[in-house]
Design a protein around this motif. Structure first.
Motif, PDB file in Angstrom:
ATOM      1  N   ARG A 179      -2.258   0.681  -5.334  1.00 31.13           N
ATOM      2  CA  ARG A 179      -2.900   1.887  -5.887  1.00 31.13           C
ATOM      3  C   ARG A 179      -1.848   2.964  -6.125  1.00 31.13           C
ATOM      4  NH1 ARG A 179      -8.538   1.739  -5.773  1.00 31.13           N
ATOM      5  NH2 ARG A 179      -9.340  -0.016  -4.523  1.00 31.13           N
ATOM      6  N   LEU A 180      -1.900   3.533  -7.298  1.00 29.16           N
ATOM      7  CA  LEU A 180      -0.945   4.556  -7.726  1.00 29.16           C
ATOM      8  C   LEU A 180      -1.583   5.933  -7.564  1.00 29.16           C
ATOM      9  CD1 LEU A 180       1.808   5.065  -9.366  1.00 29.16           C
ATOM     10  CD2 LEU A 180       0.298   5.298 -11.335  1.00 29.16           C
ATOM     11  N   ASN A 181      -0.888   6.815  -6.876  1.00 27.03           N
ATOM     12  CA  ASN A 181      -1.372   8.193  -6.735  1.00 27.03           C
ATOM     13  C   ASN A 181      -0.954   8.995  -7.970  1.00 27.03           C
ATOM     14  OD1 ASN A 181      -2.387  10.578  -5.840  1.00 27.03           O
ATOM     15  ND2 ASN A 181      -0.834  10.929  -4.281  1.00 27.03           N
ATOM     16  N   GLY A 182      -1.533   8.599  -9.117  1.00 29.07           N
ATOM     17  CA  GLY A 182      -1.222   9.227 -10.390  1.00 29.07           C
ATOM     18  C   GLY A 182      -2.166   8.696 -11.451  1.00 29.07           C
ATOM     19  N   THR A 183      -2.123   9.305 -12.617  1.00 26.56           N
ATOM     20  CA  THR A 183      -3.083   8.977 -13.672  1.00 26.56           C
ATOM     21  C   THR A 183      -2.457   8.228 -14.845  1.00 26.56           C
ATOM     22  OG1 THR A 183      -2.717  11.140 -14.712  1.00 26.56           O
ATOM     23  CG2 THR A 183      -4.532  10.972 -13.120  1.00 26.56           C
ATOM     24  N   ASN A 184      -1.195   7.858 -14.737  1.00 23.71           N
ATOM     25  CA  ASN A 184      -0.514   7.174 -15.837  1.00 23.71           C
ATOM     26  C   ASN A 184      -0.824   5.683 -15.794  1.00 23.71           C
ATOM     27  OD1 ASN A 184       1.195   6.072 -17.724  1.00 23.71           O
ATOM     28  ND2 ASN A 184       3.024   7.146 -17.009  1.00 23.71           N
ATOM     29  N   PRO A 185      -1.539   5.145 -16.782  1.00 19.24           N
ATOM     30  CA  PRO A 185      -1.892   3.727 -16.750  1.00 19.24           C
ATOM     31  C   PRO A 185      -0.752   2.798 -17.135  1.00 19.24           C
ATOM     32  CG  PRO A 185      -2.733   4.699 -18.759  1.00 19.24           C
ATOM     33  CD  PRO A 185      -2.130   5.825 -17.957  1.00 19.24           C
ATOM     34  N   CYS A 186       0.387   3.352 -17.536  1.00 18.19           N
ATOM     35  CA  CYS A 186       1.483   2.522 -18.043  1.00 18.19           C
ATOM     36  C   CYS A 186       2.686   2.512 -17.124  1.00 18.19           C
ATOM     37  CB  CYS A 186       1.878   2.988 -19.443  1.00 18.19           C
ATOM     38  SG  CYS A 186       0.568   2.715 -20.669  1.00 18.19           S
ATOM     39  N   THR A 187       2.476   2.887 -15.878  1.00 21.22           N
ATOM     40  CA  THR A 187       3.568   2.776 -14.912  1.00 21.22           C
ATOM     41  C   THR A 187       3.155   1.773 -13.838  1.00 21.22           C
ATOM     42  OG1 THR A 187       5.074   4.010 -13.482  1.00 21.22           O
ATOM     43  CG2 THR A 187       2.785   4.775 -13.557  1.00 21.22           C
ATOM     44  N   HIS A 188       3.810   1.803 -12.686  1.00 16.64           N
ATOM     45  CA  HIS A 188       3.496   0.849 -11.620  1.00 16.64           C
ATOM     46  C   HIS A 188       2.081   1.074 -11.108  1.00 16.64           C
ATOM     47  CE1 HIS A 188       7.686  -0.491 -11.334  1.00 16.64           C
ATOM     48  NE2 HIS A 188       8.024   0.777 -11.455  1.00 16.64           N
ATOM     49  N   GLY A 189       1.509   0.011 -10.574  1.00 24.90           N
ATOM     50  CA  GLY A 189       0.198   0.127  -9.944  1.00 24.90           C
ATOM     51  C   GLY A 189      -0.844  -0.752 -10.591  1.00 24.90           C
ATOM     52  N   ILE A 190      -1.661  -1.398  -9.759  1.00 26.52           N
ATOM     53  CA  ILE A 190      -2.792  -2.175 -10.235  1.00 26.52           C
ATOM     54  C   ILE A 190      -3.978  -1.245 -10.501  1.00 26.52           C
ATOM     55  CG2 ILE A 190      -4.392  -4.048  -9.673  1.00 26.52           C
ATOM     56  CD1 ILE A 190      -1.499  -4.964 -10.135  1.00 26.52           C
ATOM     57  N   TYR A 191      -4.131  -0.244  -9.650  1.00 20.89           N
ATOM     58  CA  TYR A 191      -5.142   0.801  -9.836  1.00 20.89           C
ATOM     59  C   TYR A 191      -4.433   2.130 -10.056  1.00 20.89           C
ATOM     60  CZ  TYR A 191      -8.975  -2.161  -8.083  1.00 20.89           C
ATOM     61  OH  TYR A 191      -9.925  -3.151  -7.913  1.00 20.89           O
ATOM     62  N   TYR A 192      -5.035   2.983 -10.879  1.00 21.60           N
ATOM     63  CA  TYR A 192      -4.537   4.342 -11.048  1.00 21.60           C
ATOM     64  C   TYR A 192      -5.714   5.306 -11.015  1.00 21.60           C
ATOM     65  CZ  TYR A 192      -5.921   3.634 -15.958  1.00 21.60           C
ATOM     66  OH  TYR A 192      -6.622   3.362 -17.104  1.00 21.60           O
ATOM     67  N   TRP A 237       0.885  -1.164   0.000  1.00 24.38           N
ATOM     68  CA  TRP A 237       0.000   0.000   0.000  1.00 24.38           C
ATOM     69  C   TRP A 237       0.925   1.216   0.000  1.00 24.38           C
ATOM     70  CZ3 TRP A 237      -3.964  -1.712   4.356  1.00 24.38           C
ATOM     71  CH2 TRP A 237      -4.788  -2.716   3.832  1.00 24.38           C
ATOM     72  N   GLY A 238       1.604   1.370  -1.129  1.00 22.26           N
ATOM     73  CA  GLY A 238       2.790   2.204  -1.142  1.00 22.26           C
ATOM     74  C   GLY A 238       2.567   3.692  -1.248  1.00 22.26           C
ATOM     75  N   HIS A 239       1.422   4.119  -1.797  1.00 23.79           N
ATOM     76  CA  HIS A 239       1.190   5.550  -1.969  1.00 23.79           C
ATOM     77  C   HIS A 239       0.248   6.046  -0.880  1.00 23.79           C
ATOM     78  CE1 HIS A 239       2.643   6.166  -6.380  1.00 23.79           C
ATOM     79  NE2 HIS A 239       3.418   5.334  -5.702  1.00 23.79           N
ATOM     80  N   TRP A 240       0.728   7.019  -0.137  1.00 27.36           N
ATOM     81  CA  TRP A 240       0.075   7.486   1.080  1.00 27.36           C
ATOM     82  C   TRP A 240      -1.361   7.923   0.806  1.00 27.36           C
ATOM     83  CZ3 TRP A 240       0.642   7.056   6.028  1.00 27.36           C
ATOM     84  CH2 TRP A 240       0.048   7.973   6.905  1.00 27.36           C
ATOM     85  N   GLY A 241      -2.277   7.435   1.643  1.00 24.29           N
ATOM     86  CA  GLY A 241      -3.659   7.884   1.607  1.00 24.29           C
ATOM     87  C   GLY A 241      -4.514   7.307   0.498  1.00 24.29           C
ATOM     88  N   THR A 242      -4.040   6.271  -0.188  1.00 23.99           N
ATOM     89  CA  THR A 242      -4.792   5.720  -1.315  1.00 23.99           C
ATOM     90  C   THR A 242      -5.596   4.471  -0.957  1.00 23.99           C
ATOM     91  OG1 THR A 242      -2.908   4.388  -2.055  1.00 23.99           O
ATOM     92  CG2 THR A 242      -3.113   6.606  -2.986  1.00 23.99           C
ATOM     93  N   VAL A 243      -5.407   3.916   0.232  1.00 19.28           N
ATOM     94  CA  VAL A 243      -6.059   2.655   0.583  1.00 19.28           C
ATOM     95  C   VAL A 243      -7.572   2.848   0.671  1.00 19.28           C
ATOM     96  CG1 VAL A 243      -6.213   0.814   2.286  1.00 19.28           C
ATOM     97  CG2 VAL A 243      -4.016   1.925   1.839  1.00 19.28           C
ATOM     98  N   GLN A 244      -8.304   1.915   0.090  1.00 21.86           N
ATOM     99  CA  GLN A 244      -9.763   1.944   0.099  1.00 21.86           C
ATOM    100  C   GLN A 244     -10.299   0.862   1.049  1.00 21.86           C
ATOM    101  OE1 GLN A 244     -11.420   4.476  -1.873  1.00 21.86           O
ATOM    102  NE2 GLN A 244      -9.254   5.046  -1.723  1.00 21.86           N
ATOM    103  N   PRO A 245     -11.539   1.042   1.564  1.00 25.71           N
ATOM    104  CA  PRO A 245     -12.064   0.106   2.569  1.00 25.71           C
ATOM    105  C   PRO A 245     -12.098  -1.342   2.117  1.00 25.71           C
ATOM    106  CG  PRO A 245     -13.421   2.086   2.476  1.00 25.71           C
ATOM    107  CD  PRO A 245     -12.456   2.172   1.328  1.00 25.71           C
ATOM    108  N   GLN A 246     -12.259  -1.586   0.826  1.00 30.98           N
ATOM    109  CA  GLN A 246     -12.389  -2.959   0.334  1.00 30.98           C
ATOM    110  C   GLN A 246     -11.049  -3.632   0.056  1.00 30.98           C
ATOM    111  OE1 GLN A 246     -13.068  -0.183  -1.301  1.00 30.98           O
ATOM    112  NE2 GLN A 246     -12.666  -0.331  -3.505  1.00 30.98           N
TER     113      GLN A 246
END
Length: 295
Positions: free
Chosen positions: A257-270, A7-16
């Motif tokens: 979860r990635l705190n960014g909008t780039n779909p081609c970098t790290h992260g399962i969710y963006y 859960w690497g990007h601060w404040g991005t965790v969702q309840p589910q």
């Protein structure tokens, strides 16, 4: 053997998120607190108020409590790490924990506070002192000495919980030998495994070190940049995660979860402002990584 996500990007965790991880087969999660560094707005948790003996902003501490509670309630083993771009010497910064005794002392007090707060939390699995050290002019031995000193600080409060340490040069797997310590038997070793051109080139270094010292090695960050339809990147990821399975190496995928909008970098969710909940999932990548989570 620990397998899970960062859960690497601060404040991005969702309840589910915690429940979804467990349903996919994960048994662990890696959770950060970022302290003394330069990141996006309101990511640094350091409180400069000298009257705050924790040195952590209250709002950040509240969010960390909530995040740890989510993971603990789901039965995910937690690795808590404190990241410090400045303290680790990132970017050649000369003002770091090896050169600034005042900030090093504050960092000790941060860890003393965190250990007291969380040492009895169910499923608090490990404390990872400081990721990716790269202080200019400091040898592997000097980096190890810093960790040894910090292990003593933590052990003054908690003699049970395992502690995670890694090598110099940004947690380089090729320098694991330089990280080996004898000050405490409850140490888990780690190194970064971001995937590039030669995806399996670090497996032998990990298994050789593990065998030589009879110690556990867990990969704190494995990941690769790639769009949802990037077949080459996905094959490299399969090769690495398969090799981890074959060799009994635990891991945490970077990142969920990635705190960014780039779909081609790290992260399962963006981030996607057009999505109903503000998040877009890379379904192919979620399926791929989830497929390696179950034991």
């Amino acid at each position: 053997m620990l397998r899970g996500y960062n859960w690497g990007h601060w404040g991005t965790v969702q309840p589910q998120d915690a429940g979804n991880h467990v349903a996919a087969g994960a048994n662990s999660v890696r959770i950060p607190l970022r302290w003394w560094g330069e990141w996006k707005d309101d990511v640094d948790s350091r409180d400069p108020d000298p009257h705050n003996l924790s040195h952590i902003k209250q709002g950040h501490l509240d969010l960390l409590d909530k995040t740890i509670d989510q993971a603990s309630a789901a039965g995910l083993w937690i690795t808590l790490f404190v990241d410090s771009d400045h303290g680790q010497g990132a970017g050649g910064r000369p003002d770091n924990f090896w050169t600034n005794p005042e900030m090093k002392q504050q960092f000790k007090e941060v860890w003393q506070f965190l250990v007291r707060r969380y040492k009895t939390k169910p499923y608090l699995g490990a404390f990872e002192i400081l990721p990716e050290p790269k202080p200019v002019g400091q040898s592997d031995g000097q980096v190890r000495a810093f960790y040894d000193e910090m292990i003593g600080v933590i052990r003054g409060i908690d003699r049970r919980t395992p502690i995670v340490v890694g090598p110099n040069d940004n947690y380089s797997c090729s320098r694991l030998e330089g990280a080996h310590t004898t000050v405490d038997p409850k140490v888990i070793y780690t190194c970064n495994y971001f995937i590039f051109e030669n995806p399996l080139n670090r497996i032998k270094a990990i298994t050789d070190f593990r065998t030589a010292h009879d110690v556990p090695v867990w990969i704190n960050q494995v990941g690769i940049e790639g769009c949802n339809d990037d077949a080459v990147a996905k094959q490299k990821a399969r090769d690495v995660l398969g090799a981890f399975d074959d060799n009994g190496i635990g891991w945490a995928w970077w990142t969920y979860r990635l705190n960014g909008t780039n779909p081609c970098t790290h992260g399962i969710y963006y981030l996607d402002p057009d999505a109903p909940d503000g998040w877009q999932v890379k379904k192919a990548w979620r399926t791929l990584v989830n497929g390696y989570l179950a034991a």
